[in-house]
Scaffold this motif. Structure first.
Motif, PDB file in Angstrom:
ATOM      1  N   SER A 243     -85.995 -23.323   3.589  1.00 45.23           N
ATOM      2  CA  SER A 243     -84.538 -23.244   3.408  1.00 45.23           C
ATOM      3  C   SER A 243     -83.823 -23.913   4.564  1.00 45.23           C
ATOM      4  CB  SER A 243     -84.091 -21.789   3.264  1.00 45.23           C
ATOM      5  OG  SER A 243     -84.443 -21.057   4.410  1.00 45.23           O
ATOM      6  N   LEU A 244     -82.608 -24.362   4.284  1.00 43.75           N
ATOM      7  CA  LEU A 244     -81.790 -24.994   5.316  1.00 43.75           C
ATOM      8  C   LEU A 244     -81.256 -23.937   6.279  1.00 43.75           C
ATOM      9  CD1 LEU A 244     -79.555 -27.461   3.253  1.00 43.75           C
ATOM     10  CD2 LEU A 244     -81.532 -28.030   4.668  1.00 43.75           C
ATOM     11  N   THR A 245     -81.239 -24.264   7.546  1.00 41.65           N
ATOM     12  CA  THR A 245     -80.531 -23.445   8.522  1.00 41.65           C
ATOM     13  C   THR A 245     -79.075 -23.917   8.538  1.00 41.65           C
ATOM     14  OG1 THR A 245     -80.957 -24.996  10.317  1.00 41.65           O
ATOM     15  CG2 THR A 245     -82.606 -23.236   9.981  1.00 41.65           C
ATOM     16  N   ASP A 246     -78.224 -23.202   9.235  1.00 44.60           N
ATOM     17  CA  ASP A 246     -76.829 -23.648   9.359  1.00 44.60           C
ATOM     18  C   ASP A 246     -76.773 -25.032  10.001  1.00 44.60           C
ATOM     19  OD1 ASP A 246     -75.957 -21.299   8.205  1.00 44.60           O
ATOM     20  OD2 ASP A 246     -75.416 -20.345  10.113  1.00 44.60           O
ATOM     21  N   GLN A 247     -77.616 -25.254  11.004  1.00 44.10           N
ATOM     22  CA  GLN A 247     -77.656 -26.552  11.685  1.00 44.10           C
ATOM     23  C   GLN A 247     -78.133 -27.645  10.723  1.00 44.10           C
ATOM     24  OE1 GLN A 247     -80.032 -26.538  15.259  1.00 44.10           O
ATOM     25  NE2 GLN A 247     -80.028 -28.758  15.408  1.00 44.10           N
ATOM     26  N   GLY A 248     -79.147 -27.357   9.914  1.00 41.41           N
ATOM     27  CA  GLY A 248     -79.651 -28.322   8.940  1.00 41.41           C
ATOM     28  C   GLY A 248     -78.612 -28.633   7.869  1.00 41.41           C
ATOM     29  N   HIS A 249     -77.911 -27.598   7.434  1.00 42.23           N
ATOM     30  CA  HIS A 249     -76.864 -27.782   6.424  1.00 42.23           C
ATOM     31  C   HIS A 249     -75.753 -28.674   6.973  1.00 42.23           C
ATOM     32  CE1 HIS A 249     -73.668 -26.751   3.558  1.00 42.23           C
ATOM     33  NE2 HIS A 249     -74.650 -26.456   2.729  1.00 42.23           N
ATOM     34  N   ALA A 250     -75.328 -28.428   8.194  1.00 41.87           N
ATOM     35  CA  ALA A 250     -74.269 -29.236   8.806  1.00 41.87           C
ATOM     36  C   ALA A 250     -74.720 -30.689   8.967  1.00 41.87           C
ATOM     37  CB  ALA A 250     -73.867 -28.648  10.155  1.00 41.87           C
ATOM     38  N   LEU A 251     -75.971 -30.901   9.381  1.00 40.36           N
ATOM     39  CA  LEU A 251     -76.482 -32.260   9.572  1.00 40.36           C
ATOM     40  C   LEU A 251     -76.539 -33.018   8.252  1.00 40.36           C
ATOM     41  CD1 LEU A 251     -77.669 -34.511  11.316  1.00 40.36           C
ATOM     42  CD2 LEU A 251     -79.918 -33.425  11.015  1.00 40.36           C
ATOM     43  N   ILE A 252     -77.015 -32.372   7.201  1.00 42.34           N
ATOM     44  CA  ILE A 252     -77.116 -33.082   5.929  1.00 42.34           C
ATOM     45  C   ILE A 252     -75.732 -33.369   5.358  1.00 42.34           C
ATOM     46  CG2 ILE A 252     -77.429 -31.089   4.380  1.00 42.34           C
ATOM     47  CD1 ILE A 252     -79.108 -34.548   4.151  1.00 42.34           C
ATOM     48  N   GLU A 253     -74.793 -32.481   5.548  1.00 45.77           N
ATOM     49  CA  GLU A 253     -73.429 -32.741   5.070  1.00 45.77           C
ATOM     50  C   GLU A 253     -72.852 -33.989   5.750  1.00 45.77           C
ATOM     51  OE1 GLU A 253     -71.668 -30.783   2.565  1.00 45.77           O
ATOM     52  OE2 GLU A 253     -73.797 -30.298   2.361  1.00 45.77           O
ATOM     53  N   ARG A 254     -72.983 -34.074   7.072  1.00 49.98           N
ATOM     54  CA  ARG A 254     -72.476 -35.246   7.807  1.00 49.98           C
ATOM     55  C   ARG A 254     -73.216 -36.511   7.386  1.00 49.98           C
ATOM     56  NH1 ARG A 254     -73.434 -32.001  12.156  1.00 49.98           N
ATOM     57  NH2 ARG A 254     -75.114 -33.356  12.867  1.00 49.98           N
ATOM     58  N   SER A 255     -74.536 -36.409   7.284  1.00 52.39           N
ATOM     59  CA  SER A 255     -75.369 -37.576   6.990  1.00 52.39           C
ATOM     60  C   SER A 255     -75.118 -38.119   5.596  1.00 52.39           C
ATOM     61  CB  SER A 255     -76.850 -37.220   7.145  1.00 52.39           C
ATOM     62  OG  SER A 255     -77.107 -36.762   8.446  1.00 52.39           O
ATOM     63  N   VAL A 256     -75.021 -37.233   4.619  1.00 55.38           N
ATOM     64  CA  VAL A 256     -74.785 -37.666   3.244  1.00 55.38           C
ATOM     65  C   VAL A 256     -73.437 -38.358   3.137  1.00 55.38           C
ATOM     66  CG1 VAL A 256     -74.312 -36.816   0.907  1.00 55.38           C
ATOM     67  CG2 VAL A 256     -76.351 -36.069   2.115  1.00 55.38           C
ATOM     68  N   ASP A 257     -72.423 -37.798   3.767  1.00 53.10           N
ATOM     69  CA  ASP A 257     -71.109 -38.442   3.738  1.00 53.10           C
ATOM     70  C   ASP A 257     -71.185 -39.853   4.320  1.00 53.10           C
ATOM     71  OD1 ASP A 257     -69.978 -36.236   2.542  1.00 53.10           O
ATOM     72  OD2 ASP A 257     -69.039 -35.483   4.375  1.00 53.10           O
ATOM     73  N   GLU A 258     -71.880 -40.001   5.428  1.00 51.25           N
ATOM     74  CA  GLU A 258     -71.998 -41.307   6.081  1.00 51.25           C
ATOM     75  C   GLU A 258     -72.784 -42.288   5.211  1.00 51.25           C
ATOM     76  OE1 GLU A 258     -71.674 -44.402   8.851  1.00 51.25           O
ATOM     77  OE2 GLU A 258     -70.554 -42.534   8.721  1.00 51.25           O
ATOM     78  N   VAL A 259     -73.972 -41.889   4.775  1.00 53.11           N
ATOM     79  CA  VAL A 259     -74.842 -42.788   4.012  1.00 53.11           C
ATOM     80  C   VAL A 259     -74.217 -43.145   2.663  1.00 53.11           C
ATOM     81  CG1 VAL A 259     -77.085 -42.973   2.842  1.00 53.11           C
ATOM     82  CG2 VAL A 259     -76.963 -42.059   5.165  1.00 53.11           C
ATOM     83  N   LEU A 260     -73.808 -42.144   1.899  1.00 49.53           N
ATOM     84  CA  LEU A 260     -73.258 -42.431   0.572  1.00 49.53           C
ATOM     85  C   LEU A 260     -71.925 -43.163   0.653  1.00 49.53           C
ATOM     86  CD1 LEU A 260     -74.189 -39.231  -1.459  1.00 49.53           C
ATOM     87  CD2 LEU A 260     -75.432 -41.401  -1.257  1.00 49.53           C
ATOM     88  N   GLY A 261     -71.134 -42.863   1.671  1.00 56.28           N
ATOM     89  CA  GLY A 261     -69.876 -43.580   1.850  1.00 56.28           C
ATOM     90  C   GLY A 261     -70.099 -45.055   2.111  1.00 56.28           C
ATOM     91  N   ARG A 262     -71.061 -45.353   2.980  1.00 54.30           N
ATOM     92  CA  ARG A 262     -71.362 -46.755   3.270  1.00 54.30           C
ATOM     93  C   ARG A 262     -71.887 -47.454   2.026  1.00 54.30           C
ATOM     94  NH1 ARG A 262     -72.786 -47.591   9.388  1.00 54.30           N
ATOM     95  NH2 ARG A 262     -73.636 -49.561   8.644  1.00 54.30           N
ATOM     96  N   GLU A 263     -72.804 -46.788   1.309  1.00 51.50           N
ATOM     97  CA  GLU A 263     -73.389 -47.413   0.129  1.00 51.50           C
ATOM     98  C   GLU A 263     -72.338 -47.609  -0.966  1.00 51.50           C
ATOM     99  OE1 GLU A 263     -76.890 -45.069  -0.728  1.00 51.50           O
ATOM    100  OE2 GLU A 263     -77.965 -45.976   0.962  1.00 51.50           O
ATOM    101  N   ALA A 264     -71.410 -46.669  -1.100  1.00 51.57           N
ATOM    102  CA  ALA A 264     -70.333 -46.823  -2.076  1.00 51.57           C
ATOM    103  C   ALA A 264     -69.483 -48.053  -1.743  1.00 51.57           C
ATOM    104  CB  ALA A 264     -69.462 -45.566  -2.127  1.00 51.57           C
ATOM    105  N   ARG A 265     -69.223 -48.266  -0.453  1.00 53.83           N
ATOM    106  CA  ARG A 265     -68.446 -49.451  -0.051  1.00 53.83           C
ATOM    107  C   ARG A 265     -69.220 -50.742  -0.353  1.00 53.83           C
ATOM    108  NH1 ARG A 265     -67.206 -45.734   3.896  1.00 53.83           N
ATOM    109  NH2 ARG A 265     -68.690 -46.538   5.412  1.00 53.83           N
ATOM    110  N   LEU A 266     -70.539 -50.694  -0.221  1.00 57.88           N
ATOM    111  CA  LEU A 266     -71.332 -51.892  -0.471  1.00 57.88           C
ATOM    112  C   LEU A 266     -71.309 -52.323  -1.935  1.00 57.88           C
ATOM    113  CD1 LEU A 266     -74.461 -51.231   1.786  1.00 57.88           C
ATOM    114  CD2 LEU A 266     -72.554 -52.791   2.228  1.00 57.88           C
ATOM    115  N   VAL A 267     -71.154 -51.374  -2.851  1.00 52.03           N
ATOM    116  CA  VAL A 267     -71.147 -51.718  -4.279  1.00 52.03           C
ATOM    117  C   VAL A 267     -69.742 -51.654  -4.876  1.00 52.03           C
ATOM    118  CG1 VAL A 267     -73.562 -51.027  -4.593  1.00 52.03           C
ATOM    119  CG2 VAL A 267     -71.731 -49.374  -5.047  1.00 52.03           C
ATOM    120  N   ALA A 268     -68.742 -51.564  -4.032  1.00 49.50           N
ATOM    121  CA  ALA A 268     -67.358 -51.430  -4.497  1.00 49.50           C
ATOM    122  C   ALA A 268     -66.851 -52.662  -5.237  1.00 49.50           C
ATOM    123  CB  ALA A 268     -66.433 -51.109  -3.325  1.00 49.50           C
TER     124      ALA A 268
END
Length: 182
Positions: free
Chosen positions: A127-152
Motif C-alpha cells: 500500500s501507498l504511504t502518505d509520502q508515496g501518495h504525495a510523490l505519485i500525485e506530483r509525478s503524475v501531474d508532471e509526466v501526464l501534463g508534459r505528455e499532453a502538451r506534446l500531443v496537443a
C-alpha cells in the motif's frame, strides 16, 4: 556558438526523411520489403523523443521510471491504494522478482508499506504511504501534463483515430509475433 545563439548540441537537425530512406532501399535493393519503413521508423523516433522527455520529467519530480510504474499501478487501483505483489506484477507485466525488488526499494524510501495479504501464506499486500501518495500525485501531474502538451497538436478526432490505429497495430504485431514464435 552559432548565429542563433545556440550551441551545436542544442540544435536538432531535421531527421532524415523516412520516405527518402525507403526510396534509397528500393533503389539499392530492388524487391526488399520497404513498406514498414515509413511506419516503424517514425514510431522509433517518437518513442525516443517521448522517452527523453519522460526522463526529464521524472528527474524534475525526483522519481525513477520503475518507482513511477509501481506507485502508479497502486494509485490507479483506487482506495485503499493497496494491491498484492501478484496483482502488481500482472498489471505491470513485470516479473515477480523485479516487483519484489521495486517494492523493497520503495519501502526503504518510505513510499510503500508491506503487510500480509491474507489470501495465502505468501501473499503480500503493498500500500501507498502518505509520502508515496504525495510523490505519485506530483509525478503524475508532471509526466501526464508534459505528455499532453506534446500531443496537443492533434484534434480530438485525430487523437481518436490515432488511438484506434495504434491499438490495431499493437494487437496485430503481438499476434504476428506469437504466430512466428517470437
Amino acid at each position: 556558438m552559432t548565429d542563433d545563439d545556440t550551441t551545436p548540441s542544442e540544435q536538432s537537425p531535421e531527421p532524415y526523411p523516412v520516405a527518402e530512406i525507403a526510396a534509397a532501399w528500393r533503389r539499392e535493393r530492388p524487391g526488399a520489403p520497404t513498406e514498414s519503413i515509413e511506419i516503424v521508423t517514425p514510431i522509433w523516433r517518437l518513442a525516443k523523443l517521448f522517452d527523453e522527455d519522460r526522463a526529464r520529467a521524472l528527474r524534475a519530480s525526483g522519481i525513477d521510471a520503475a518507482t513511477l510504474d509501481l506507485l502508479s499501478v497502486i494509485r490507479r487501483s483506487g482506495p485503499p491504494y493497496a494491491l498484492t505483489t501478484r496483482e502488481i506484477s500482472r498489471r505491470t507485466l513485470v516479473t515477480a522478482g523485479a516487483i519484489s525488488q521495486r517494492v523493497a526499494r520503495a519501502e526503504r524510501e518510505g513510499l510503500v508499506q508491506r503487510a500480509p495479504g491474507g489470501t495465502g501464506r505468501r501473499s503480500v499486500l503493498v500500500s501507498l504511504t502518505d509520502q508515496g501518495h504525495a510523490l505519485i500525485e506530483r509525478s503524475v501531474d508532471e509526466v501526464l501534463g508534459r505528455e499532453a502538451r506534446l500531443v496537443a497538436g492533434f484534434s480530438e478526432e485525430e487523437r481518436t483515430l490515432l488511438i484506434g490505429l495504434l491499438d490495431k497495430l499493437t494487437v496485430d504485431v503481438r499476434l504476428r509475433m506469437e504466430a512466428s514464435g517470437g
